[in-house]
Motif scaffolding. Structure first.
Motif, PDB file in Angstrom:
ATOM      1  N   UNK A  16      40.082  41.487  36.651  1.00 30.73           N
ATOM      2  CA  UNK A  16      39.184  41.435  37.842  1.00 30.73           C
ATOM      3  C   UNK A  16      37.776  40.831  37.511  1.00 30.73           C
ATOM      4  N   UNK A  17      37.334  41.257  36.769  1.00 28.56           N
ATOM      5  CA  UNK A  17      35.901  40.808  36.222  1.00 28.56           C
ATOM      6  C   UNK A  17      36.096  39.326  35.902  1.00 28.56           C
ATOM      7  N   UNK A  18      36.804  38.912  35.237  1.00 30.99           N
ATOM      8  CA  UNK A  18      37.100  37.647  34.823  1.00 30.99           C
ATOM      9  C   UNK A  18      37.482  36.775  35.952  1.00 30.99           C
ATOM     10  N   UNK A  19      38.154  37.277  36.769  1.00 33.85           N
ATOM     11  CA  UNK A  19      38.611  36.185  37.887  1.00 33.85           C
ATOM     12  C   UNK A  19      37.098  35.943  38.791  1.00 33.85           C
ATOM     13  N   UNK A  20      36.302  37.012  39.010  1.00 37.97           N
ATOM     14  CA  UNK A  20      35.017  36.593  39.479  1.00 37.97           C
ATOM     15  C   UNK A  20      34.068  35.745  38.710  1.00 37.97           C
ATOM     16  N   UNK A  21      33.993  35.778  37.395  1.00 36.80           N
ATOM     17  CA  UNK A  21      33.232  34.922  36.478  1.00 36.80           C
ATOM     18  C   UNK A  21      33.667  33.581  36.649  1.00 36.80           C
ATOM     19  N   UNK A  30      32.617  37.950  48.107  1.00 35.43           N
ATOM     20  CA  UNK A  30      33.406  38.774  48.882  1.00 35.43           C
ATOM     21  C   UNK A  30      33.999  40.124  48.174  1.00 35.43           C
ATOM     22  N   UNK A  31      33.603  40.322  46.926  1.00 33.63           N
ATOM     23  CA  UNK A  31      34.144  41.650  46.318  1.00 33.63           C
ATOM     24  C   UNK A  31      33.212  42.723  46.744  1.00 33.63           C
ATOM     25  N   UNK A  32      32.082  42.602  47.020  1.00 34.97           N
ATOM     26  CA  UNK A  32      31.259  43.721  47.700  1.00 34.97           C
ATOM     27  C   UNK A  32      31.967  44.217  48.896  1.00 34.97           C
ATOM     28  N   UNK A  33      32.075  43.430  49.868  1.00 35.20           N
ATOM     29  CA  UNK A  33      32.755  43.891  51.152  1.00 35.20           C
ATOM     30  C   UNK A  33      33.841  44.547  50.844  1.00 35.20           C
ATOM     31  N   UNK A  34      34.823  44.144  50.047  1.00 38.29           N
ATOM     32  CA  UNK A  34      36.105  44.434  49.616  1.00 38.29           C
ATOM     33  C   UNK A  34      35.938  45.896  49.092  1.00 38.29           C
ATOM     34  N   UNK A 247      28.795  40.993  42.607  1.00 41.20           N
ATOM     35  CA  UNK A 247      30.496  41.017  42.754  1.00 41.20           C
ATOM     36  C   UNK A 247      31.137  41.307  41.403  1.00 41.20           C
ATOM     37  N   UNK A 248      30.268  41.349  40.434  1.00 44.44           N
ATOM     38  CA  UNK A 248      31.031  41.454  39.134  1.00 44.44           C
ATOM     39  C   UNK A 248      31.280  42.911  39.124  1.00 44.44           C
ATOM     40  N   UNK A 249      30.220  43.806  39.263  1.00 42.52           N
ATOM     41  CA  UNK A 249      30.335  45.106  39.519  1.00 42.52           C
ATOM     42  C   UNK A 249      31.292  45.651  40.420  1.00 42.52           C
ATOM     43  N   UNK A 254      36.512  48.037  42.685  1.00 42.18           N
ATOM     44  CA  UNK A 254      37.765  47.721  43.382  1.00 42.18           C
ATOM     45  C   UNK A 254      38.940  48.144  42.354  1.00 42.18           C
ATOM     46  N   UNK A 255      38.938  47.515  41.192  1.00 41.34           N
ATOM     47  CA  UNK A 255      40.157  47.896  40.154  1.00 41.34           C
ATOM     48  C   UNK A 255      40.191  49.356  39.857  1.00 41.34           C
ATOM     49  N   UNK A 256      38.913  50.036  39.518  1.00 40.97           N
ATOM     50  CA  UNK A 256      38.952  51.312  39.023  1.00 40.97           C
ATOM     51  C   UNK A 256      39.362  52.304  40.400  1.00 40.97           C
ATOM     52  N   UNK A 257      38.756  51.760  41.406  1.00 44.64           N
ATOM     53  CA  UNK A 257      39.297  52.849  42.652  1.00 44.64           C
ATOM     54  C   UNK A 257      40.872  52.973  42.645  1.00 44.64           C
ATOM     55  N   UNK A 258      41.493  51.851  42.598  1.00 48.41           N
ATOM     56  CA  UNK A 258      42.957  52.031  42.352  1.00 48.41           C
ATOM     57  C   UNK A 258      43.537  53.108  41.608  1.00 48.41           C
TER      58      UNK A 258
END
Length: 379
Positions: A16-21, A30-34, A247-249, A254-258
């Motif tokens: 997930x982090x690499x995808x943002x990078x 977009x990751x913060x709103x998600x 958005x990195x954080x 998002x991944x952790x919350x799952x």
């Protein structure tokens, strides 16, 4: 060294982090709103504002509730200093309500007594910050019943409690509070490395929270005092801060919350093992709770010197800790007039408190080593 707490990262988190990078905006994407949407859906709140730390979350919560110079804010002395500092950032005075020695949370009985005295002195607090210590919610319904008739704002400091429940609902839904703050420090229920969030059911408060978290700047035309000059145009309408989460954080969050529910389930399994195997030792074990998020497993020594036990466990490679030194005993707060003896239950708890390792990745062998070492020292 076996730490008292530790994050747990898997390949999905890394991806997930690499995808943002590689493919997305690093900030204001977009990751913060998600992440905010996922948080409010999990907790059952109407609005969520993600920020760069739990401390920032506490600060903007106070700001959104109009805590200012001359106001008074109460909180628990059994917490990290941020639970009190946030009010001081706003220029407010701080005071504390002693804890219940069983739950180690803010005492409802002590609160009722303090409120009665405050009414007589015409010096009620503007807000009260309840700390859900170690992952167990304060008795929010009882606290709300005491404070609602007095118009006192309530802030839940749920830094320890994401994934926990109260009255069969997730902590964070703000059923009995104005706002609830979360922390995503690496030892918490989930991590964004550093990060936090504020939850609320008030659209008005949510708007203020977003302003204070992002420089006090808006692009909303209806909030401006003149007509917008174009799509590039913005106005600063409040004195805000750069408390934004990247958005990195957020992608990590998002991944952790799952996996949050599985993290909490594992913590509860480990707590049950501790409770069964430490039952015969001269320790006060924490109150049993199937609703706690179990951020910490804190015991109280009955007969032994804490400094000696702490040193022996550390020497054995067990990274025990102490949560918490009462806030009012810190030098900064002593300069404000607080003294030893002001909040005796919090002080008595601190004198004997010891935090044992507890995190989802704690192995069976490592937990057994902690238990065996304690038995050897105390038994």
């Amino acid at each position: 060294m076996i730490p008292y707490g530790k994050h747990q990262i898997d390949q999905e988190d890394l991806a997930a982090v690499i995808d943002v990078l590689q493919n997305q905006l690093l900030t204001q994407g977009q990751q913060v709103p998600v992440f905010e949407s996922a948080l409010k859906n999990y907790c059952g709140a109407a609005h969520a504002t993600a920020v760069n730390s739990g401390t920032s979350a506490l600060h903007i919560a106070c700001l959104a509730l109009n805590v200012a110079e001359g106001d008074l804010v109460w909180t628990s002395p059994n917490s990290f200093v941020a639970s009190a500092n946030c009010a001081r950032y706003c220029g407010a005075q701080i005071d504390f309500v002693d804890i219940d020695p069983i739950t180690r949370n803010l005492s409802v009985e002590a609160l009722a007594q303090k409120l009665e005295k405050a009414k007589q002195a015409n010096r009620l607090p503007k807000a009260i910050i309840m700390v859900h210590f170690a992952g167990m919610s304060c008795d929010m319904r009882a606290i709300h019943a005491l404070t609602a008739p007095l118009g006192i704002a309530l802030i839940e400091d749920a830094s320890h409690a994401l994934g926990g429940r109260y009255l069969d609902k997730p902590v964070g839904g703000c059923q009995f509070s104005d706002v609830c703050i979360l922390s995503f420090h690496p030892v918490k229920s989930i991590t964004t490395a550093e990060g936090g969030a504020v939850l609320t059911n008030s659209a008005t408060l949510a708007e203020k929270l977003r302003l204070f978290a992002s420089h006090g700047i808006t692009r909303a035309a209806d909030l401006m005092d003149v007509e917008s000059e174009g799509p590039w145009y913005y106005q600063q309408i409040a004195l805000g801060y750069n408390y934004r989460l990247s958005d990195l954080h957020a992608a990590l969050g998002v991944s952790q919350l799952r996996r949050l529910d599985s993290f909490i389930a594992k913590r509860r399994e480990l707590v049950q093992i501790y409770r069964e195997k430490l039952a015969g030792l001269p320790l006060v074990l924490p109150l049993t709770s199937s609703d706690s998020a179990w951020h910490l497993f804190t015991v109280e020594l009955r007969q032994h010197d804490r400094s000696e036990i702490f040193a022996r466990l550390q020497k054995a490679g067990i990274g025990v800790n102490v949560h918490y030194i009462p806030i009012h005993l810190q030098p900064y707060y002593r300069k404000l007039g607080f003294r030893p003896g002001d909040f005796p239950y919090a002080e008595a708890y601190y004198q004997n408190a010891l935090t044992l390792p507890l995190y989802p990745g704690l192995s069976v062998d490592n937990q057994q080593y902690v238990i065996d070492t304690l038995i050897s020292i105390l038994g």
